[in-house]
Design a protein around this motif. Structure first.
Motif, mmCIF file in Angstrom:
data_model
loop_
_atom_site.group_PDB
_atom_site.id
_atom_site.type_symbol
_atom_site.label_atom_id
_atom_site.label_comp_id
_atom_site.label_asym_id
_atom_site.label_seq_id
_atom_site.Cartn_x
_atom_site.Cartn_y
_atom_site.Cartn_z
ATOM 1 N N ARG A 3 58.815 17.159 76.924
ATOM 2 C CA ARG A 3 60.039 17.607 76.435
ATOM 3 C C ARG A 3 60.278 17.567 75.104
ATOM 4 O O ARG A 3 59.994 16.280 74.708
ATOM 5 N N GLY A 4 60.386 18.576 74.388
ATOM 6 C CA GLY A 4 60.629 18.329 73.047
ATOM 7 C C GLY A 4 59.252 18.971 72.126
ATOM 8 O O GLY A 4 59.592 19.313 70.875
ATOM 9 N N ASP A 5 58.187 19.020 72.989
ATOM 10 C CA ASP A 5 57.319 19.363 72.096
ATOM 11 C C ASP A 5 57.040 21.094 71.986
ATOM 12 O O ASP A 5 57.793 21.574 72.380
ATOM 13 N N LEU A 6 56.267 21.456 71.108
ATOM 14 C CA LEU A 6 56.208 22.840 70.734
ATOM 15 C C LEU A 6 55.798 23.659 71.752
ATOM 16 O O LEU A 6 54.758 23.214 72.585
ATOM 17 N N PHE A 35 51.621 16.716 64.861
ATOM 18 C CA PHE A 35 52.933 17.343 64.587
ATOM 19 C C PHE A 35 54.062 17.071 65.746
ATOM 20 O O PHE A 35 55.163 16.512 65.583
ATOM 21 N N ASP A 36 53.478 17.053 67.015
ATOM 22 C CA ASP A 36 54.499 16.540 67.998
ATOM 23 C C ASP A 36 54.674 15.263 67.981
ATOM 24 O O ASP A 36 55.962 14.828 68.472
ATOM 25 N N GLY A 37 53.856 14.434 67.556
ATOM 26 C CA GLY A 37 54.179 12.806 67.499
ATOM 27 C C GLY A 37 54.911 12.589 66.364
ATOM 28 O O GLY A 37 56.042 11.807 66.676
ATOM 29 N N ILE A 38 55.085 13.095 65.229
ATOM 30 C CA ILE A 38 55.759 13.302 64.011
ATOM 31 C C ILE A 38 57.301 13.546 64.565
ATOM 32 O O ILE A 38 58.205 12.908 64.386
ATOM 33 N N TRP A 39 57.449 14.778 65.249
ATOM 34 C CA TRP A 39 58.473 15.144 65.713
ATOM 35 C C TRP A 39 59.188 14.254 66.902
ATOM 36 O O TRP A 39 60.581 14.245 66.823
ATOM 37 N N TRP A 40 58.438 13.727 67.661
ATOM 38 C CA TRP A 40 58.861 12.846 68.596
ATOM 39 C C TRP A 40 59.823 11.456 67.942
ATOM 40 O O TRP A 40 60.741 11.185 68.458
ATOM 41 N N GLY A 56 48.378 10.286 70.163
ATOM 42 C CA GLY A 56 47.292 9.687 69.280
ATOM 43 C C GLY A 56 47.887 8.299 68.639
ATOM 44 O O GLY A 56 49.044 8.025 68.912
ATOM 45 N N PRO A 57 46.855 7.559 67.748
ATOM 46 C CA PRO A 57 47.481 6.500 67.211
ATOM 47 C C PRO A 57 48.703 6.763 66.432
ATOM 48 O O PRO A 57 48.708 7.854 65.391
ATOM 49 N N TRP A 58 49.577 5.792 66.457
ATOM 50 C CA TRP A 58 50.907 6.005 65.614
ATOM 51 C C TRP A 58 50.398 5.937 64.109
ATOM 52 O O TRP A 58 51.226 6.479 63.307
ATOM 53 N N GLU A 59 49.548 5.251 63.619
ATOM 54 C CA GLU A 59 49.142 5.108 62.142
ATOM 55 C C GLU A 59 48.811 6.576 61.797
ATOM 56 O O GLU A 59 49.015 6.897 60.506
ATOM 57 N N THR A 60 47.878 7.358 62.490
ATOM 58 C CA THR A 60 47.641 8.742 62.121
ATOM 59 C C THR A 60 48.952 9.588 62.002
ATOM 60 O O THR A 60 49.244 10.284 61.003
ATOM 61 N N ALA A 61 49.933 9.501 62.965
ATOM 62 C CA ALA A 61 51.291 10.140 62.802
ATOM 63 C C ALA A 61 51.936 9.828 61.583
ATOM 64 O O ALA A 61 52.441 10.573 60.759
#
Length: 291
Positions: A3-6, A35-40, A56-61
């Motif tokens: 939910r909320g993803d592109l 992008f979906d992780g950043i938007w989450w 993916g890893p939060w460090e990458t986001a």
């Protein structure tokens, strides 16, 4: 897809606008996943370390979000979406200006007052990270204010971040100067609205003179104390400014847009220490809602 993803259609619109993922010593991640992780994180207002593993890893986001803020990617994507909307005739150039105050979480405090953090710079040259980091202190605690210029079709044409105690009228010119929509065929970008709507907070002689110099019609109600002062001066006070009550009713669109913007919890409550990071969170939210 969570939910909320592109959606696939939204990704098809966004993919050509995104730059490659910065190299970080490991195989590059899927841009849609990042992008979906950043938007989450912006949608939920959660800490970066709580970004689900499916993104993916939060460090990458966080690293991608930070780097794209520093190099102006978020602002550039939003600008490209504005250009496309204007070319399609979607943007209506009747602009409403207003501001909204957002509470700042205690995690937003504590940034260095001075230093060499690259997040303090802006690639567009408009402004650097303010010394107060866009944080103000009032009875309710730490607050930040977002000044917005919204057109009649709910497109945000400009956004300025300041401390929560800053007044609306002193920021009006800076908000108007941020309205710059390039034209697809080249030439000077469009910077002048067809009409400006604002509430009594923007009723000042300086603002009305500024709009007259730029030949921008406006609908701004006069403050009661200003009207009384003008009447007491008699003929020397001049004529009352024109005001159309029916036209003024259309100003509600900026209020509706503020409510939509604050559906992202990372915007409604500020968690970013730097004002430029919080501005990037606002830009990300506008990009996602435009899609």
């Amino acid at each position: 897809m969570s939910r909320g993803d592109l959606t696939d259609t939204q990704w098809e619109r966004l993919e050509p606008l995104l730059p490659p993922i910065p190299k970080m010593g490991r195989p590059p991640r899927d841009r849609r996943q990042v992008f979906d992780g950043i938007w989450w994180r912006a949608r939920t207002g959660s800490p970066w370390r709580d970004v689900p593993e499916r993104y993916g890893p939060w460090e990458t986001a966080y690293t991608v979000f930070r780097r794209w803020q520093i190099d102006g990617t978020w602002a550039g994507i939003l600008k490209k979406l504005q250009v496309k909307a204007d070319a399609d005739g979607v943007i209506e150039w009747e602009v409403s200006v207003d501001s909204t105050v957002c509470r700042a979480h205690q995690h937003a405090a504590g940034a260095r007052k001075k230093g060499g953090d690259p997040g303090r710079t802006r690639p567009d040259g408009l402004a650097a990270e303010p010394d107060d980091h866009g944080l103000g202190r009032s009875r309710g605690g730490l607050t930040t204010k977002i000044h917005l210029a919204v057109d009649a079709s709910f497109h945000v044409l400009a956004a300025v971040i300041t401390a929560g105690q800053r007044g609306d009228a002193p920021m009006f010119k800076q908000v108007m100067d941020r309205i710059r929509v390039p034209r697809p065929g080249g030439g000077h970008p469009r910077t002048r609205p067809a009409h400006v709507l604002a509430d009594r907070a923007y009723s000042s002689r300086a603002i009305r003179s500024y709009l007259r110099r730029r030949q921008i019609p406006h609908t701004i109600p006069e403050k009661r104390d200003q009207a009384g002062h003008r009447q007491r001066r008699g003929s020397a006070g001049g004529r009352p400014p024109g005001f159309d009550r029916e036209t003024y009713k259309r100003r509600h669109k900026v209020e509706c847009r503020i409510g939509l913007l604050k559906q992202a919890r990372g915007v409604a409550t500020r968690y970013d220490k730097l004002a430029v990071r919080y501005e990037a969170t606002v830009q990300l939210t506008l990009i996602r809602q435009t899609l």
